[in-house]
Design a protein around this motif. Structure first.
Motif, PDB file in Angstrom:
ATOM      1  N   THR A   1       0.823  -1.208   0.000  1.00 20.69           N
ATOM      2  CA  THR A   1       0.000   0.000   0.000  1.00 20.69           C
ATOM      3  C   THR A   1       0.860   1.261   0.000  1.00 20.69           C
ATOM      4  OG1 THR A   1      -1.788  -1.193   1.081  1.00 20.69           O
ATOM      5  CG2 THR A   1      -1.844   1.200   1.252  1.00 20.69           C
ATOM      6  N   LEU A   2       1.989   1.213   0.696  1.00 20.80           N
ATOM      7  CA  LEU A   2       2.887   2.382   0.689  1.00 20.80           C
ATOM      8  C   LEU A   2       3.382   2.658  -0.733  1.00 20.80           C
ATOM      9  CD1 LEU A   2       4.873   1.720   3.997  1.00 20.80           C
ATOM     10  CD2 LEU A   2       3.124   3.478   3.592  1.00 20.80           C
ATOM     11  N   ASP A   3       3.711   1.589  -1.441  1.00 19.00           N
ATOM     12  CA  ASP A   3       4.136   1.753  -2.843  1.00 19.00           C
ATOM     13  C   ASP A   3       3.007   2.332  -3.684  1.00 19.00           C
ATOM     14  OD1 ASP A   3       6.537   0.711  -2.135  1.00 19.00           O
ATOM     15  OD2 ASP A   3       6.238  -1.262  -3.071  1.00 19.00           O
ATOM     16  N   TRP A   4       1.810   1.822  -3.406  1.00 18.17           N
ATOM     17  CA  TRP A   4       0.648   2.290  -4.171  1.00 18.17           C
ATOM     18  C   TRP A   4       0.438   3.791  -3.940  1.00 18.17           C
ATOM     19  CZ3 TRP A   4      -3.963   4.621  -2.848  1.00 18.17           C
ATOM     20  CH2 TRP A   4      -4.939   4.672  -3.853  1.00 18.17           C
ATOM     21  N   ILE A   5       0.563   4.207  -2.677  1.00 13.83           N
ATOM     22  CA  ILE A   5       0.392   5.631  -2.338  1.00 13.83           C
ATOM     23  C   ILE A   5       1.417   6.478  -3.093  1.00 13.83           C
ATOM     24  CG2 ILE A   5       0.624   7.352  -0.478  1.00 13.83           C
ATOM     25  CD1 ILE A   5      -0.471   5.179   1.458  1.00 13.83           C
ATOM     26  N   ASP A   6       2.667   6.016  -3.079  1.00 10.31           N
ATOM     27  CA  ASP A   6       3.733   6.772  -3.758  1.00 10.31           C
ATOM     28  C   ASP A   6       3.439   6.943  -5.238  1.00 10.31           C
ATOM     29  OD1 ASP A   6       5.064   7.114  -1.450  1.00 10.31           O
ATOM     30  OD2 ASP A   6       6.539   5.499  -1.760  1.00 10.31           O
ATOM     31  N   ALA A   7       2.958   5.854  -5.852  1.00  8.58           N
ATOM     32  CA  ALA A   7       2.698   5.912  -7.295  1.00  8.58           C
ATOM     33  C   ALA A   7       1.472   6.766  -7.582  1.00  8.58           C
ATOM     34  CB  ALA A   7       2.503   4.491  -7.845  1.00  8.58           C
ATOM     35  N   LYS A   8       0.463   6.612  -6.762  1.00  7.93           N
ATOM     36  CA  LYS A   8      -0.822   7.283  -7.013  1.00  7.93           C
ATOM     37  C   LYS A   8      -0.696   8.798  -6.812  1.00  7.93           C
ATOM     38  CE  LYS A   8      -5.424   7.544  -7.243  1.00  7.93           C
ATOM     39  NZ  LYS A   8      -6.178   7.178  -8.426  1.00  7.93           N
ATOM     40  N   PHE A   9       0.026   9.196  -5.777  1.00  5.93           N
ATOM     41  CA  PHE A   9       0.076  10.624  -5.450  1.00  5.93           C
ATOM     42  C   PHE A   9       1.444  11.235  -5.733  1.00  5.93           C
ATOM     43  CE2 PHE A   9      -3.128   8.759  -2.499  1.00  5.93           C
ATOM     44  CZ  PHE A   9      -4.247   9.385  -3.026  1.00  5.93           C
ATOM     45  N   LYS A  10       2.100  10.729  -6.770  1.00  5.07           N
ATOM     46  CA  LYS A  10       3.457  11.225  -7.021  1.00  5.07           C
ATOM     47  C   LYS A  10       3.465  12.709  -7.398  1.00  5.07           C
ATOM     48  CE  LYS A  10       3.823   9.379 -11.703  1.00  5.07           C
ATOM     49  NZ  LYS A  10       3.771   8.023 -12.174  1.00  5.07           N
TER      50      LYS A  10
ATOM     51  N   ALA B   1       0.366  12.396   3.807  1.00  3.56           N
ATOM     52  CA  ALA B   1      -0.753  12.266   4.735  1.00  3.56           C
ATOM     53  C   ALA B   1      -1.270  10.824   4.764  1.00  3.56           C
ATOM     54  CB  ALA B   1      -1.869  13.225   4.331  1.00  3.56           C
ATOM     55  N   ASN B   2      -1.436  10.230   3.608  1.00  2.00           N
ATOM     56  CA  ASN B   2      -1.943   8.857   3.566  1.00  2.00           C
ATOM     57  C   ASN B   2      -0.951   7.877   4.190  1.00  2.00           C
ATOM     58  OD1 ASN B   2      -4.675   8.596   2.262  1.00  2.00           O
ATOM     59  ND2 ASN B   2      -3.660   9.894   0.749  1.00  2.00           N
ATOM     60  N   THR B   3       0.327   8.124   3.938  1.00  2.00           N
ATOM     61  CA  THR B   3       1.365   7.281   4.522  1.00  2.00           C
ATOM     62  C   THR B   3       1.310   7.366   6.050  1.00  2.00           C
ATOM     63  OG1 THR B   3       2.750   7.641   2.600  1.00  2.00           O
ATOM     64  CG2 THR B   3       3.862   6.882   4.589  1.00  2.00           C
ATOM     65  N   LEU B   4       1.212   8.609   6.533  1.00  2.00           N
ATOM     66  CA  LEU B   4       1.140   8.808   7.993  1.00  2.00           C
ATOM     67  C   LEU B   4      -0.091   8.129   8.576  1.00  2.00           C
ATOM     68  CD1 LEU B   4       2.210  12.544   8.456  1.00  2.00           C
ATOM     69  CD2 LEU B   4       3.350  10.522   9.423  1.00  2.00           C
ATOM     70  N   ALA B   5      -1.221   8.265   7.890  1.00  2.00           N
ATOM     71  CA  ALA B   5      -2.471   7.685   8.385  1.00  2.00           C
ATOM     72  C   ALA B   5      -2.357   6.161   8.479  1.00  2.00           C
ATOM     73  CB  ALA B   5      -3.627   8.085   7.471  1.00  2.00           C
ATOM     74  N   LEU B   6      -1.815   5.566   7.425  1.00  2.00           N
ATOM     75  CA  LEU B   6      -1.681   4.103   7.402  1.00  2.00           C
ATOM     76  C   LEU B   6      -0.790   3.629   8.554  1.00  2.00           C
ATOM     77  CD1 LEU B   6      -2.394   1.578   5.523  1.00  2.00           C
ATOM     78  CD2 LEU B   6      -0.037   1.794   4.708  1.00  2.00           C
ATOM     79  N   LYS B   7       0.344   4.306   8.676  1.00  2.00           N
ATOM     80  CA  LYS B   7       1.292   3.902   9.724  1.00  2.00           C
ATOM     81  C   LYS B   7       0.717   4.163  11.107  1.00  2.00           C
ATOM     82  CE  LYS B   7       5.576   4.161   7.128  1.00  2.00           C
ATOM     83  NZ  LYS B   7       6.791   4.934   6.850  1.00  2.00           N
ATOM     84  N   ALA B   8      -0.001   5.293  11.254  1.00  2.00           N
ATOM     85  CA  ALA B   8      -0.585   5.618  12.557  1.00  2.00           C
ATOM     86  C   ALA B   8      -1.561   4.530  12.984  1.00  2.00           C
ATOM     87  CB  ALA B   8      -1.283   6.974  12.486  1.00  2.00           C
ATOM     88  N   GLY B   9      -2.367   4.073  12.044  1.00  2.00           N
ATOM     89  CA  GLY B   9      -3.328   3.009  12.344  1.00  2.00           C
ATOM     90  C   GLY B   9      -2.598   1.742  12.764  1.00  2.00           C
ATOM     91  N   TYR B  10      -1.550   1.428  12.014  1.00  2.00           N
ATOM     92  CA  TYR B  10      -0.782   0.211  12.278  1.00  2.00           C
ATOM     93  C   TYR B  10      -0.162   0.259  13.679  1.00  2.00           C
ATOM     94  CZ  TYR B  10       2.295  -3.753  11.236  1.00  2.00           C
ATOM     95  OH  TYR B  10       2.916  -4.971  11.243  1.00  2.00           O
ATOM     96  N   TYR B  11       0.502   1.372  13.964  1.00  2.00           N
ATOM     97  CA  TYR B  11       1.196   1.462  15.254  1.00  2.00           C
ATOM     98  C   TYR B  11       0.227   1.663  16.412  1.00  2.00           C
ATOM     99  CZ  TYR B  11       5.302   1.391  12.364  1.00  2.00           C
ATOM    100  OH  TYR B  11       6.246   0.996  11.453  1.00  2.00           O
TER     101      TYR B  11
END
Lengths: 611, 341
Positions: free
Chosen positions: A183-192, A200-210
């Motif tokens: 998903t992190l790769d997907w975010i990078d490609a989608k919002f390049k 923001a999406n990266t932070l949100a994903l990681k925040a949920g995980y942690y």
């Protein structure tokens, strides 16, 4: 940091539910792809409203995505979710009844405001009144947790809140031990092009995980080991995508360009979207002014020597009927896709059903036989799309391809085929002028020659008026008409010589035979497997060819005492089997816009066995 | 795009006559349109096998059976859509649409509008006899208000449609009108239709001597024709009358008929420019009807725009340049994949 238990489980079903603007389809798709790449078997069921954005927080605006992932071979998206993620009260209200007893319920408590509760029709807050005591409720303020995590982002509050689905996704990744990389790769490609949003999406994903990892909230998290699928290279595929890729492949195998004419309609539009991306295969797509134009253009394309294809959903098939009849009369190869959806007229645009079978068989004036096939799974759509063209070309006939909303939007792991293993499709355009007549017939198939404009010496005229056999001249001769009606029927009947025999799943004879067709394959197959494991005398067959039926069908039907036919209609295949083979059948109908649950079919089989 | 010309054999009108017996009513105007078409086709430098005639339903739509080329007699009103499929599948073909006022403007109005606005390279001949012939005499979309027919014994209460207005509004790139009885004019127009690149629309006034005999006679009869009709010619003043004594001028935003003489000369008249990208004057002219105005025939509009088929081919080529020629291996393996050992 507390060390948490990690528990192995075989199969898990999660349903993500929220407002149609909450990104639930995306969340579900990301979870699916990650699980697929991780090595689980997967099956998905998106469920979205017909309205693009119903009022926020309202019941009709709820969008859901269910994914079943497993370490063993699974066939459906799962009967009851083990986990429900509900982003607001409406999502809870619509979905909670499906959640298994004692299942994990994760809700975004921030959304349980007085206004939202009212919109969802809750008199009291269900998070506080004890009504959810039958579930393992985790009530957490996802909106504010997400906002805190994204405090440093230079985005509007609205854009920050939009990321909360990735917070929820991150949490589920932790709970089920999934890697975030995909998903992190997907975010990078989608919002390049929009790094702030990517961040923001990266932070949100990681925040949920942690958040999952660091809080005391969950005492256990789970691991679903890899499934033991047949070795090979895989990808996740949706039914509509597989259908479109299958058609592109058929065009390449036949070495004839594909021409797709269509009018947008749910749930068929994705076929148009997918095909229009493949112009480099010589694929031409035309978005027509209406359904009638679409089939007409497809007929023109086939007349001119392309693979004339059109696709729609049930309401569009009604409009295409006169065109299908022209294709029957002119004996041109045209493939018509019907991604069936719920209800007559506009019905339930985004829900599934299997109720166009009799229309496909009989929904045209006069005697108008066409070949009908139906894929069984999202991955099977690929192979049946190729098969549709093989039959259409070889027999010079329209072929109706009956998919449905469940197959179209559902997905499963697809073992990527090797190009060289796929059979070539033989196409013989007539070029020899000597002895040519437009309705000359091949002895074996009864098909007429495909002679295309541009070929010197083969100039001819065809059309909707009755044709004299062989010459193709207009003919009102009574005997000729009867002969032609019979020939057109016989031509379709002969396709039975050219399709595989049915394989019985289970013992070749017994007490109950379950007969299915189309997208109900997974549920029926899993149910039959379940009762067979209990040594019950039950077998099943699955029809992918509906007109003509496979040759060994009557023989198989004769070897069982009871024939149970589960269908997402009021008994259309059941009716056909009775009419054609004079066998008593037991219809089992469900017409709710939803697929069968395995348990429903199991229960019905038990009932039939006991009766 | 290839428009390969086979110069090896000189084709004649006979080459375009099929072996089918023509079954229109004796005296039908369709015979003239068929004959003039068969006269035009051999001289276009196009091999016979490259023509495709597509029609809908109606008397006129039997036309393809009588022309010895490829033909598709399709379904009611759908010929423009069928023909679009033919042309887009094989842009080397020369595709003609044969339709009538009932077929093309009623049941098929939608398709007609859309093939014209897309500028698909089709030659569209609309036979207009202002009546339903094959269904035996009901009024059609072009019948005049108050028309008494079997289905309108008290007179039709439908306002008629003006086919040229429709074609101009749909932005067809070639719009013309001719008539069955003026064979010389019809041949000239058909030649120009055949050579146009893009959606070419021509309305042909055509007499139905069974159900609507003489519908156009009050301005097409030989002795009155010159005073009641005007032939539009590119680059020429809009002049008419047996003695070339009448013309058209613009007064405000309205057309007016003026008599030449008394200080009014040819130089005061409107000069017609069929290539004007602005169809305003074309629209004004096509709105003229007898007795207030002369009935116009000729070419109302003739412009060049990229055609739908050219643009579609262009996109296929562009896509191949951008992504390479389609490769199934790549297609199958797109997106996230994983290997199960």
């Amino acid at each position: 940091m507390p060390v948490k238990d990690r528990k192995d489980v075989q199969t898990v079903t999660i349903r993500f539910a929220g407002d149609s603007g909450d990104g639930m389809q995306l969340t579900g798709t990301q979870f699916t792809n990650t699980s697929a790449v991780f090595g689980n078997d997967i099956s998905t069921l998106p469920d979205f409203p017909a309205e693009i954005r119903a009022p926020a927080g309202s019941l009709p605006g709820v969008s859901g995505f269910q994914v079943n992932f497993s370490s063993r071979d699974i066939k459906t998206p799962g009967d009851e979710p083990n986990v429900l993620v509900a982003m607001n009260p409406a999502a809870l209200k619509v979905n909670v009844a499906d959640l298994e007893s004692g299942g994990i319920l994760i809700v975004n408590s921030d959304a349980f405001t007085e206004g939202n509760l009212k919109k969802a029709g809750y008199a009291k807050n269900p998070l506080e009144d004890g009504s959810l005591s039958g579930y393992r409720l985790f009530s957490l303020p996802i909106t504010s947790l997400n906002a805190n995590a994204l405090a440093e982002c230079k985005l509007t509050k609205k854009d920050v809140d939009r990321c909360k689905n990735f917070f929820a996704l991150g949490l589920m990744y932790w709970l089920y031990d999934r890697p975030m990389k995909q998903t992190l790769d997907w975010i990078d490609a989608k919002f390049k092009k929009n790094l702030e949003v990517a961040k923001a999406n990266t932070l949100a994903l990681k925040a949920g995980y942690y958040y999952g990892e660091t809080t005391e909230m969950f005492t256990t998290h789970y691991q679903v080991p890899k499934a033991s699928l047949t070795p090979g290279k895989y990808r996740n595929i949706m039914g509509n995508e597989a259908t479109a890729i299958g058609f592109v492949t058929a065009s390449a195998l036949a070495n004839v360009p594909l021409f797709y004419a269509s009018y947008p309609i749910t749930p068929a539009s994705d076929i148009l979207h997918e095909l229009s991306r493949h112009q480099n295969f010589g694929v031409k797509t035309m978005q027509c002014e209406d359904e009638i134009a679409a089939i007409s253009a497809a007929i023109g394309a086939s007349f001119a020597g392309n693979l004339g294809l059109t696709g729609t959903s049930g309401p569009g098939i009604c409009l295409k009927s006169e065109g299908i009849n022209l294709a029957v009369m002119t004996e041109l190869p045209v493939v018509i896709v019907d991604v069936q959806r719920g209800g007559p007229s506009t019905g339930l645009p985004t829900k599934t059903e299997q109720a166009d079978l009799l229309q496909a068989m009989f929904g045209r004036n006069s005697e108008s036989p066409v070949a009908i096939i139906a894929p069984a799974t999202p991955g099977d759509c690929f192979y049946m799309a190729i098969e549709a063209w093989r039959i259409a070309i070889k027999y010079m006939t329209p072929v109706l391809y009956l998919s449905d909303g469940y197959l179209a939007n559902g997905s499963e792991p697809w073992k990527i085929p090797k190009v060289e293993d796929l059979p070539k499709i033989e196409v013989r355009f007539r070029t020899e002028a000597e002895g040519y007549f437009p309705y000359l017939r091949d002895e074996a198939t009864l098909s007429r020659p495909w002679a295309i404009p541009g070929t010197p010496g083969l100039e001819h005229r065809i059309g909707g008026l009755e044709k004299q056999n062989i010459t193709g001249n207009v003919s009102y001769d009574p005997d000729n008409h009867m002969r032609m009606v019979e020939l057109r029927a016989e031509k379709i009947a002969r396709i039975a010589n050219d399709i595989p025999d049915l394989q019985v799943f289970g013992e070749p004879e017994g007490e109950v035979l379950v007969v299915g067709w189309g997208g109900t394959f997974g549920a029926i197959n899993a149910a039959v497997e379940e009762v067979q494991a209990r040594n019950l005398p039950v077998s099943s067959i699955h029809l992918r060819y509906l007109n003509p039926f496979p040759k060994n069908l009557p023989d198989i039907l004769g070897r069982f005492e009871k024939i149970l036919v589960p269908e997402l209609n009021l008994g259309q295949l059941s009716w056909l089997l009775r009419a054609k083979f004079l066998v008593p059948t037991i219809p089992f109908s469900k017409v709710k816009g939803k697929p069968f649950k395995i348990s429903e079919i199991v229960d019905k089989i038990e009932e039939v066995l006991e009766s | 795009m290839s428009t390969a010309i086979d110069s090896t054999a000189k084709l004649t009108r006979k080459d375009f006559e099929s072996d089918q017996e023509v079954r229109w009513c004796p005296g039908c105007g369709d015979y003239s349109i068929l004959a003039q078409t068969q006269k035009v086709l051999p001289d276009l430098g196009v091999p016979r096998e490259k023509f495709v005639m597509v029609s809908g339903i109606g008397c006129s739509s039997r036309f393809p059976y009588y022309v010895n080329t490829y033909g598709l007699h399709s379904i009611h009103g759908r010929a423009p859509a069928v023909a679009s499929g033919v042309k887009l599948s094989n842009p080397d073909l020369f595709v003609w649409v044969i339709t009538g006022d009932g077929d093309g403007l009623s049941i098929g109005g939608n398709h007609l509008v859309h093939c014209m606005r897309r500028n698909v390279d089709l030659k569209i001949i609309l036979f207009n006899n202002k009546i339903y012939g094959l269904t035996k005499g009901q009024y059609s979309p072009t019948s005049e208000l108050g028309k008494k027919t079997k289905s309108t014994p008290m007179g039709s209460i439908d306002y008629p449609i003006n086919p040229i207005h429709l074609a101009l509004a749909a932005e067809a790139t070639f719009v013309a009108r001719s008539l069955d009885v003026d064979t010389k004019h019809l041949v000239e127009i058909l030649q120009r239709v055949a050579k146009h690149k893009g959606a070419a629309f021509v309305e042909v006034f055509q007499n139905c001597n069974i159900f609507n005999d003489g519908a156009f006679r009050n301005f097409t009869d030989r002795e009155i024709r010159d005073d009641r009709m005007i032939a539009i010619q590119h680059g020429k003043p809009l002049i008419f009358g047996k003695d070339h004594d009448k013309g058209l001028v613009l007064k405000g935003i309205k057309l007016e008929v003026v008599k030449l003489g008394n200080g009014v000369s040819e130089f005061d008249l409107l000069v017609y420019d069929e290539e004007d990208p602005d169809p305003t004057l074309a629209y004004l002219l096509s709105g003229m009807s007898y007795p207030d105005f002369p009935v116009p025939v000729g070419v109302f509009r003739n412009i060049r725009k990229p055609t739908y088929d050219e643009m579609m081919l262009g996109q296929v080529e562009k896509s191949i340049n951008l992504y390479g020629k389609g490769d199934l291996e790549k297609l199958f393996n797109a997106g996230d994949t994983w290997v199960v050992e």
